[in-house]
Design an enzyme around this catalytic site. Structure first.
Site, PDB file in Angstrom:
ATOM      1  CE  LYS A 195      -3.664   3.394   3.604  1.00  0.00           C
ATOM      2  NZ  LYS A 195      -2.357   3.072   3.038  1.00  0.00           N
ATOM      3  CE  LYS A 248      -5.460   3.853   0.068  1.00  0.00           C
ATOM      4  NZ  LYS A 248      -4.104   3.443   0.095  1.00  0.00           N
TER       5      LYS A 248
HETATM    6  C1  PBG Z   1       0.401   1.234   1.276  1.00  0.00           C
HETATM    7  C2  PBG Z   1      -0.803   1.506   0.474  1.00  0.00           C
HETATM    8  C3  PBG Z   1      -1.998   0.774   0.391  1.00  0.00           C
HETATM    9  C4  PBG Z   1      -2.763   1.391  -0.586  1.00  0.00           C
HETATM   10  C5  PBG Z   1      -2.041   2.476  -1.052  1.00  0.00           C
HETATM   11  N1  PBG Z   1      -0.830   2.543  -0.362  1.00  0.00           N
HETATM   12  C6  PBG Z   1      -2.422  -0.459   1.061  1.00  0.00           C
HETATM   13  C7  PBG Z   1      -2.672  -0.525   2.495  1.00  0.00           C
HETATM   14  O1  PBG Z   1      -2.640   0.457   3.230  1.00  0.00           O
HETATM   15  O2  PBG Z   1      -2.879  -1.646   2.917  1.00  0.00           O
HETATM   16  C8  PBG Z   1      -4.119   0.930  -1.056  1.00  0.00           C
HETATM   17  C9  PBG Z   1      -4.475   1.312  -2.444  1.00  0.00           C
HETATM   18  C10 PBG Z   1      -5.634   0.599  -3.031  1.00  0.00           C
HETATM   19  O3  PBG Z   1      -6.327  -0.241  -2.438  1.00  0.00           O
HETATM   20  O4  PBG Z   1      -5.874   0.903  -4.193  1.00  0.00           O
HETATM   21  N2  PBG Z   1       0.304   1.435   2.624  1.00  0.00           N
END
Ligand code: PBG
Length: 326
Positions: A195, A248
């Protein structure tokens, strides 16, 4: 042999022909639709940066799931917006918390739906970071304790898959152990394994009310410049017990999806994130792109890159477009 004996255009002459030899086919069984659940009754609050998406109270969530199920979708990913937040995100672990009670209700009303829950603290902390802050940064080992408690409460509520999205070290193993010790060895873990610290999460942070109040997430999410590091992250998560690994965001990271797919034998998920969704919506609103074609092209590219599972805010529209196409 080459031209004129070989003519590549032969197989492109008609839609029937093109469909016959298509290497990649979208299948709505692979889609997971993210949904946001909030407190209250009859709440269907539009998320301005994500047209067509809403913060939904539990009763509205049920109604939304009727629509989703009748469109043939099978899986949802739940995010909670709690009434109150705290310093550490402990409120995310309550058995009667926002996500937990939504899961319980959905399991009763929609037993055929696969329920994935996002496991993270950023929607639950007052400062919007993914765990307790010590000396100005998120404390890794205290955070994974809270995450394991949270994941366990989701499992008790009936979640089929828990999906830790925080990027703390060791959290997958910690969660796996907590689940196994408490009789939930059948509950799968889908880890947000690679991520990235991405600007593409902007609209989500409005949707989930989880923008960090200071700093950013670069001390725990990955640097977009790195791909070998993604392989290490995925490898560690698999060793710790992840059943599905996620990359992601998706679109700027198709190369990472491909590398993960080629390197490991576990199912690969890709998250087509909020910013990717909202850019399509904004351009379509202006009439600059053909929205339906763009949606299918984007989802096809993610699948072609190697994703077995696609988490996307386009899931419902895509299901509707695909149903019409056939
Ligand atoms: C929580 C999380 C996030 C997303 C999914 N789970 C936000 C982040 O890490 O700031 C992002 C999902 C999206 O942008 O569609 N940590």
């Amino acid at each position: 042999m080459g031209f004129p004996a070989v003519r590549m255009r032969r197989l492109r002459r008609s839609k029937l022909m093109r469909d016959l030899v298509a290497e990649t086919n979208l299948d709505i069984k692979d889609f997971i639709l993210p949904l946001f659940v909030c407190p209250g009754k009859n709440v269907r609050r539009p998320i301005s940066s994500m047209p067509g998406h809403f913060q939904l109270s539990e009763d509205e969530l049920q109604r939304e799931c009727d629509t989703i199920a009748s469109a043939g979708l099978r899986s949802v990913l739940l995010f909670g917006i709690p009434k109150e937040k705290d310093e550490d995100g402990q409120c995310a672990c309550k058995d009667d918390g926002i996500v937990q009670s939504a899961v319980r209700a959905l399991k009763k009303s929609h037993p055929g739906l696969l329920i994935v829950t996002d496991v993270c603290n950023c929607e639950y902390t007052t400062h919007g970071h993914c765990g307790p802050i010590v000396d100005g940064d998120v404390h890794n080992d205290r955070t994974i304790d809270i995450l394991a408690k949270q994941a366990l409460s989701h499992a008790r509520a009936g979640a089929d898959i828990v999906a830790p999205s925080d990027m703390m070290d060791g959290r997958v193993g910690h969660i796996r152990q907590a689940l196994d010790k408490n009789g939930f060895s059948d509950i799968a873990v889908m880890s947000y394994a690679a991520k990235y610290a991405s600007a593409f999460y902007g609209p989500f942070r409005e949707a989930a009310e989880s923008a960090p109040s200071f700093g950013d997430r670069k001390s725990y999410q990955m640097n977009p410049a790195n791909s070998r590091e993604a392989i290490r992250e995925v490898e560690l998560d698999i060793e710790e017990g992840a059943d599905i690994v996620m990359v992601k965001p998706a679109l700027s990271y198709l190369d990472i999806i491909r590398q993960v797919k080629d390197t490991f034998d576990v199912p690969v998920a890709a998250y087509n994130v909020s910013g990717e969704f909202s850019m399509v919506k904004a351009a379509a609103e202006k009439g600059w792109v053909d929205e339906k074609r763009i949606i299918l092209e984007i989802l096809t590219s993610i699948k072609r890159a190697g994703a077995d599972v696609i988490i996307t805010y386009h899931a419902l529209e895509a299901a509707q477009i695909l149903a019409k196409e056939l």
